[in-house]
Scaffold this active site. Structure first.
Site, short mmCIF file in Angstrom:
data_model
loop_
_atom_site.label_atom_id
_atom_site.label_comp_id
_atom_site.label_asym_id
_atom_site.label_seq_id
_atom_site.Cartn_x
_atom_site.Cartn_y
_atom_site.Cartn_z
N LYS A 39 0.78 -1.12 0.04
CA LYS A 39 0.19 -0.18 -0.03
C LYS A 39 0.99 1.27 0.03
CE LYS A 39 -2.63 -0.45 3.54
NZ LYS A 39 -3.88 -0.18 4.44
N GLY A 75 -9.91 5.40 7.21
CA GLY A 75 -9.50 4.18 7.84
C GLY A 75 -10.36 3.34 8.53
N SER A 115 -21.17 3.39 5.71
CA SER A 115 -21.28 2.27 4.41
C SER A 115 -22.71 2.14 4.13
CB SER A 115 -20.65 0.98 4.89
OG SER A 115 -20.91 -0.04 4.00
N TYR A 141 -18.95 -5.97 9.72
CA TYR A 141 -18.82 -4.96 9.22
C TYR A 141 -19.67 -3.94 9.25
CZ TYR A 141 -17.43 -1.35 5.78
OH TYR A 141 -17.27 -0.16 5.16
N ASN A 169 -20.99 0.95 -4.00
CA ASN A 169 -19.97 0.17 -4.46
C ASN A 169 -19.01 0.82 -5.15
OD1 ASN A 169 -22.27 -1.87 -4.20
ND2 ASN A 169 -20.80 -3.14 -4.64
N LYS A 178 -6.33 -4.38 -2.35
CA LYS A 178 -7.38 -4.52 -1.33
C LYS A 178 -7.55 -6.13 -1.42
CE LYS A 178 -11.19 -2.09 -1.02
NZ LYS A 178 -11.22 -1.83 0.44
N PHE A 201 -22.14 -14.70 -10.66
CA PHE A 201 -22.94 -15.72 -10.07
C PHE A 201 -24.35 -16.00 -10.68
CE2 PHE A 201 -20.67 -14.39 -5.86
CZ PHE A 201 -19.68 -15.38 -5.84
N LYS A 202 -24.59 -17.03 -10.56
CA LYS A 202 -26.11 -17.43 -11.03
C LYS A 202 -26.91 -16.80 -10.15
CE LYS A 202 -24.99 -21.90 -13.27
NZ LYS A 202 -25.34 -23.43 -13.13
#
Length: 322
Positions: A39, A75, A115, A141, A169, A178, A201-202
């Site tokens: 990083k 952070g 978030s 999270y 996103n 990441k 993904f299905k």
């Protein structure tokens, strides 16, 4: 201005440092926890005063009294798969509370990363004007971020300005370190480079076709533009969604990535791990009315525009030099 940027060597934080440099601000303190990662490369073309290791920062925080005007707190442990909730609680909740108290005592601006994970499955929608106490995050999270949003709401003593961003996103430059938590565009680009195809993904819900699960994908350059707007408008405070307001499918994203690489799409559909199926979000879309009402007028990058800029000007350029 003098600014502390936590997470300043990470994805969004390092882009914030670039934004500050572009604004002519070099009086910057970067806080992060780099350890044995690369990083540090995100800092090599930035101008700042000092790098401070995360575990030393809170002990030094009071020494910045009267010396900084803003703390941009990016952070956090952002891994949605993190199982150690004690770790999440300490790093995402208690750490943020300490920064809040410093900003209150010094009457400076605090810009904080919340978030969209706080919205859980989205059963209550994605409206940043709703009562946040009804939200039920699906992982530790998201819950650690929800805890701070709830705590902040109850505080009487407040910073000169407080902005909380519910990031949707996010994708873009500097997310290279990441690993598994990098954006789908980043992983798609690398998968195409390695195999010439991309697996999506299905779907396990009849109302969604395979690969057509929807997300609000927001380019990190828009994140920085909104942050700059908030810094230039210190009278604005609040908790704001930060997406584009337009949900797009993973199929659209993969197609845009192929096309940005100059390739025909080669997309296949794969089984979703059973461990994800119960907690998988099929739809996210930020309600952006509150930000618009606050006066932000800029147009957001479309998925195709952001993908093209990211792939052609960053990912492909990095590939050429490596």
């Amino acid at each position: 201005m003098s600014v502390i940027v936590t997470g300043g060597a990470g994805f969004i934080g390092s882009c914030m440092v670039r934004m500050l440099n572009d604004m002519g601000i070099e009086d910057i303190y970067i806080v992060d926890h780099i350890q044995e990662t690369d990083k540090w490369k995100n800092m090599t073309n930035k101008k700042y005063i000092e790098y401070i290791e995360r575990d030393e920062f809170l002990d030094r925080l009071d020494s910045f009294s009267g010396k900084v005007t803003h703390i941009i707190h990016m952070g956090a442990c952002s891994a949605t798969t993190e199982k150690n909730f004690d770790f999440l609680y300490k790093n995402n909740f208690e750490f943020t509370k300490r920064i809040w108290k410093f900003c209150v005592e010094n009457q400076i601006s605090m810009i904080n990363a919340s978030s969209a994970a706080t919205y859980g499955a989205g059963e209550n929608g994605f409206d940043d004007k709703m009562d946040i106490d009804v939200l039920r995050p699906l992982n530790g999270y998201g819950y650690s971020k929800q805890l701070f949003d709830q705590w902040e709401k109850k505080q009487v003593l407040r910073p000169a300005q407080y902005i909380g961003f519910k990031f949707f996103n996010v994708y873009g430059p500097n997310e290279y370190y990441k690993k598994g938590m990098a954006s789908v565009i980043f992983h798609t680009f690398n998968k195409i480079r390695e195999t010439g195809e991309m697996g999506l993904f299905k779907s396990y819900k009849a109302e969604y076709k395979d690969g057509e699960q929807l997300r609000d994908f927001v380019y990190v350059k828009d994140i920085c533009k909104v942050t700059k707007f908030m810094m230039e408008n210190p009278h604005i405070s609040g908790l704001f969604n930060l997406g584009t307001g337009e949900a797009r499918s993973f199929y659209d994203l993969a197609k845009a990535t192929f096309e940005s690489m100059g390739l025909m799409p080669n997309i296949k559909f794969v089984e979703m791990p059973e461990s994800l199926r119960e907690k998988y979000q099929y739809y996210t879309q930020a309600d952006m009315e509150k930000l618009r009402e606050a006066g932000y007028k800029e147009k957001f990058y479309s998925l195709e525009e952001g993908c093209r800029d990211y792939v052609t000007n960053y990912l492909l350029e990095n590939y050429k030099t490596n």
